[in-house]
Scaffold this motif. Structure first.
Motif, PDB file in Angstrom:
ATOM      1  N   MET A   1       0.847  -1.199   0.000  1.00 33.52           N
ATOM      2  CA  MET A   1       0.000   0.000   0.000  1.00 33.52           C
ATOM      3  C   MET A   1       0.877   1.240   0.000  1.00 33.52           C
ATOM      4  N   THR A   2       0.535   2.223  -0.816  1.00 31.60           N
ATOM      5  CA  THR A   2       1.258   3.483  -0.813  1.00 31.60           C
ATOM      6  C   THR A   2       0.992   4.211   0.488  1.00 31.60           C
ATOM      7  N   LYS A   3       1.829   5.183   0.810  1.00 25.82           N
ATOM      8  CA  LYS A   3       1.696   5.944   2.054  1.00 25.82           C
ATOM      9  C   LYS A   3       0.363   6.683   2.081  1.00 25.82           C
ATOM     10  N   ARG A   4      -0.370   6.542   3.188  1.00 26.03           N
ATOM     11  CA  ARG A   4      -1.647   7.214   3.315  1.00 26.03           C
ATOM     12  C   ARG A   4      -1.448   8.659   3.728  1.00 26.03           C
ATOM     13  N   ALA A   5      -2.334   9.511   3.246  1.00 20.11           N
ATOM     14  CA  ALA A   5      -2.259  10.935   3.562  1.00 20.11           C
ATOM     15  C   ALA A   5      -2.580  11.166   5.029  1.00 20.11           C
ATOM     16  N   TYR A   6      -2.075  12.293   5.535  1.00 21.68           N
ATOM     17  CA  TYR A   6      -2.506  12.781   6.846  1.00 21.68           C
ATOM     18  C   TYR A   6      -3.834  13.505   6.612  1.00 21.68           C
ATOM     19  N   ASN A   7      -4.929  12.796   6.884  1.00 21.59           N
ATOM     20  CA  ASN A   7      -6.249  13.275   6.485  1.00 21.59           C
ATOM     21  C   ASN A   7      -6.923  14.047   7.614  1.00 21.59           C
ATOM     22  N   PHE A   8      -7.006  15.378   7.469  1.00 22.21           N
ATOM     23  CA  PHE A   8      -7.663  16.235   8.446  1.00 22.21           C
ATOM     24  C   PHE A   8      -8.925  16.873   7.855  1.00 22.21           C
ATOM     25  N   ASN A   9      -9.520  16.221   6.868  1.00 26.18           N
ATOM     26  CA  ASN A   9     -10.739  16.741   6.258  1.00 26.18           C
ATOM     27  C   ASN A   9     -11.869  16.820   7.284  1.00 26.18           C
ATOM     28  N   ALA A  10     -12.744  17.828   7.090  1.00 24.19           N
ATOM     29  CA  ALA A  10     -13.845  18.055   8.032  1.00 24.19           C
ATOM     30  C   ALA A  10     -15.044  17.170   7.763  1.00 24.19           C
ATOM     31  N   GLY A  11     -15.150  16.572   6.605  1.00 20.24           N
ATOM     32  CA  GLY A  11     -16.259  15.686   6.299  1.00 20.24           C
ATOM     33  C   GLY A  11     -16.723  15.858   4.856  1.00 20.24           C
ATOM     34  N   PRO A  12     -16.780  14.738   4.107  1.00 21.13           N
ATOM     35  CA  PRO A  12     -16.384  13.394   4.496  1.00 21.13           C
ATOM     36  C   PRO A  12     -14.952  13.357   5.020  1.00 21.13           C
ATOM     37  N   ALA A  13     -14.733  12.476   5.968  1.00 19.98           N
ATOM     38  CA  ALA A  13     -13.505  12.537   6.744  1.00 19.98           C
ATOM     39  C   ALA A  13     -12.840  11.165   6.821  1.00 19.98           C
ATOM     40  N   ALA A  14     -11.787  11.101   7.626  1.00 15.68           N
ATOM     41  CA  ALA A  14     -11.017   9.872   7.768  1.00 15.68           C
ATOM     42  C   ALA A  14     -11.877   8.730   8.296  1.00 15.68           C
ATOM     43  N   LEU A  15     -11.632   7.548   7.774  1.00 17.35           N
ATOM     44  CA  LEU A  15     -12.234   6.318   8.283  1.00 17.35           C
ATOM     45  C   LEU A  15     -11.106   5.415   8.796  1.00 17.35           C
ATOM     46  N   PRO A  16     -11.387   4.570   9.769  1.00 17.57           N
ATOM     47  CA  PRO A  16     -10.336   3.671  10.275  1.00 17.57           C
ATOM     48  C   PRO A  16      -9.803   2.779   9.159  1.00 17.57           C
ATOM     49  N   LEU A  17      -8.499   2.646   9.091  1.00 15.23           N
ATOM     50  CA  LEU A  17      -7.890   1.829   8.050  1.00 15.23           C
ATOM     51  C   LEU A  17      -8.407   0.391   8.117  1.00 15.23           C
ATOM     52  N   GLU A  18      -8.572  -0.142   9.321  1.00 17.03           N
ATOM     53  CA  GLU A  18      -9.056  -1.514   9.463  1.00 17.03           C
ATOM     54  C   GLU A  18     -10.453  -1.674   8.862  1.00 17.03           C
ATOM     55  N   VAL A  19     -11.281  -0.649   9.003  1.00 22.24           N
ATOM     56  CA  VAL A  19     -12.630  -0.679   8.428  1.00 22.24           C
ATOM     57  C   VAL A  19     -12.564  -0.687   6.910  1.00 22.24           C
ATOM     58  N   LEU A  20     -11.719   0.174   6.356  1.00 23.11           N
ATOM     59  CA  LEU A  20     -11.574   0.233   4.906  1.00 23.11           C
ATOM     60  C   LEU A  20     -11.068  -1.097   4.349  1.00 23.11           C
ATOM     61  N   GLN A  21     -10.135  -1.717   5.062  1.00 21.01           N
ATOM     62  CA  GLN A  21      -9.585  -2.991   4.590  1.00 21.01           C
ATOM     63  C   GLN A  21     -10.620  -4.106   4.648  1.00 21.01           C
ATOM     64  N   THR A 338      -9.935  16.322  13.759  1.00 22.56           N
ATOM     65  CA  THR A 338      -9.218  15.201  14.378  1.00 22.56           C
ATOM     66  C   THR A 338     -10.211  14.161  14.910  1.00 22.56           C
ATOM     67  N   TYR A 339     -11.055  13.667  14.033  1.00 25.58           N
ATOM     68  CA  TYR A 339     -12.085  12.718  14.429  1.00 25.58           C
ATOM     69  C   TYR A 339     -11.475  11.408  14.934  1.00 25.58           C
ATOM     70  N   ASN A 340     -12.323  10.533  15.453  1.00 25.23           N
ATOM     71  CA  ASN A 340     -11.848   9.282  16.054  1.00 25.23           C
ATOM     72  C   ASN A 340     -10.847   8.539  15.175  1.00 25.23           C
ATOM     73  N   ALA A 341     -11.107   8.502  13.876  1.00 15.85           N
ATOM     74  CA  ALA A 341     -10.292   7.691  12.976  1.00 15.85           C
ATOM     75  C   ALA A 341      -8.958   8.333  12.611  1.00 15.85           C
TER      76      ALA A 341
END
Length: 362
Positions: A1-21, A338-341
């Motif tokens: 997997m390529t390096k994931r971005a540091y995602n600070f978006n306000a929404g739609p926002a970061a999701l847990p990597l484990e969930v995405l996988q 800085t949401y949970n994910a």
């Protein structure tokens, strides 16, 4: 997997990597049925199992007793701004609202289209952004409900305690901080949240409410906009946003497996402290936009001393893999959501980048 971005978006926002996988693994073949969950009927036993399990998981994480109902609706929190007064604001009652920022104001303005409203309290109109003191909130005797926005995504402010409203039902828009901390959810007659910040992807809006509070919707309200319609049909009156609900299911399981709300809260406090400490120790190079006693653990808002510096900050941050640090278009400046994910490591990287940027530009 390529390096994931540091995602600070306000929404739609970061999701847990484990969930995405996990979603990736199940995307084509959901639990061996030979179809994606995006393809199956919402009347199928497979989807009904997801629907019911997701409802129970949310009630469990919130620690709510029997008598509360979870609804999966569409139209975002913005549709709830209208549905609430349409269903609950009768001719002899007023809708009471605490004005804390842009989202509270939108809810208040929608209510004015349907009945009488009352401004129960308001944040400062100038200076650093804040949440009104609980002692300043005034609720009229004929209030149908008191509405609060628990966390203002744009302002970066958050209620750290909630008012005791007595016999008046308390309603909370928790779109940007639901499940981020422990709190007494039973104080609320109704909580609602767009999923796209802390629960899952866009497409589904979650409503959690006392069943007796919403069961008698006025008959003049259109069928799809009556809460009673969705309570009676277990959120399956029409085709639901099935894939969004499925992702919410996975996110709730992730929160539960990682210790629940108390652990989420501790993680959020620790990781946001990295950024807030960098702001506070910058000697004025960075300046927080919210008063310290009203700061959000979900949305960190701050500014630099000139527009030129802010543009340079955004440009350099993007080049270094940071996403979503530009403030909302209505207010500008900077914001880190800085949401949970959002992992601790992302906040540590941001704090380090901020310190380095100050060293080179201070």
């Amino acid at each position: 997997m390529t390096k994931r971005a540091y995602n600070f978006n306000a929404g739609p926002a970061a999701l847990p990597l484990e969930v995405l996988q996990q979603a990736q693994q199940e995307f084509v073949d959901f639990k061996g049925i030979g179809m994606s969950i995006m393809e199956i009927s919402h009347r199928s036993k497979e989807y009904e199992q997801v629907n019911g399990e997701t409802q129970q998981l949310l009630l469990e994480l919130l620690g709510l007793p029997s008598g509360y109902k979870v609804l999966f609706l569409q139209g975002g929190a913005s549709t709830q701004f209208a549905m609430i007064p349409m269903n609950l604001l009768t001719a002899d009652k007023v809708g009471a609202y605490v004005m804390t920022g842009s989202w509270a104001e939108k809810a208040y303005q929608e209510a004015q289209l349907f009945g009488e409203t009352f401004l129960a309290a308001s944040s400062n109109e100038s200076g650093p952004l804040n949440i009104p003191a609980l002692s300043d909130i005034r609720v009229p005797d004929n209030a149908a409900y008191l509405h609060v926005t628990s966390n203002e995504t744009i302002a970066g402010t958050q209620f750290h305690e909630f008012p005791d409203t007595g016999s008046v039902p308390l309603i909370g828009d928790m779109s940007s901080d639901i499940l981020s901390r422990s709190f007494d959810a039973s104080k609320f007659a109704m909580i609602y949240a767009g999923a796209q910040k802390n629960l899952g992807p866009s497409g589904v809006t979650v409503v959690v409410a006392r069943e007796d509070f919403l069961k008698d919707s006025p008959k003049h309200v259109p069928t799809m906009l009556r809460y009673s319609t969705h309570i009676k049909n277990d959120s399956l009156y029409n085709t639901p946003p099935a894939y969004s609900v499925y992702i919410v299911n996975l996110v709730l399981k992730w929160i539960k497996a990682n210790g629940g709300l108390s652990v989420m809260e501790q993680r959020n406090i620790e990781k946001t402290a990295l950024v807030y400490d960098t702001i506070d120790n910058s000697g004025g190079f960075y300046e927080g936009l919210a008063t310290k006693d009203s700061r959000s653990i979900m949305n960190i808002t701050f500014k630099l001393q000139s527009e030129e510096l802010e543009k340079a900050f955004i440009k350099e941050s993007e080049a270094n893999g940071f996403v979503g640090l530009k403030g909302h278009r209505s207010v500008g400046h900077l914001r880190a959501s800085t949401y949970n994910a959002v992992p601790y490591e992302s906040c540590k990287a941001l704090a380090d980048f901020m310190a380095d940027f100050q060293k080179r530009n201070g």
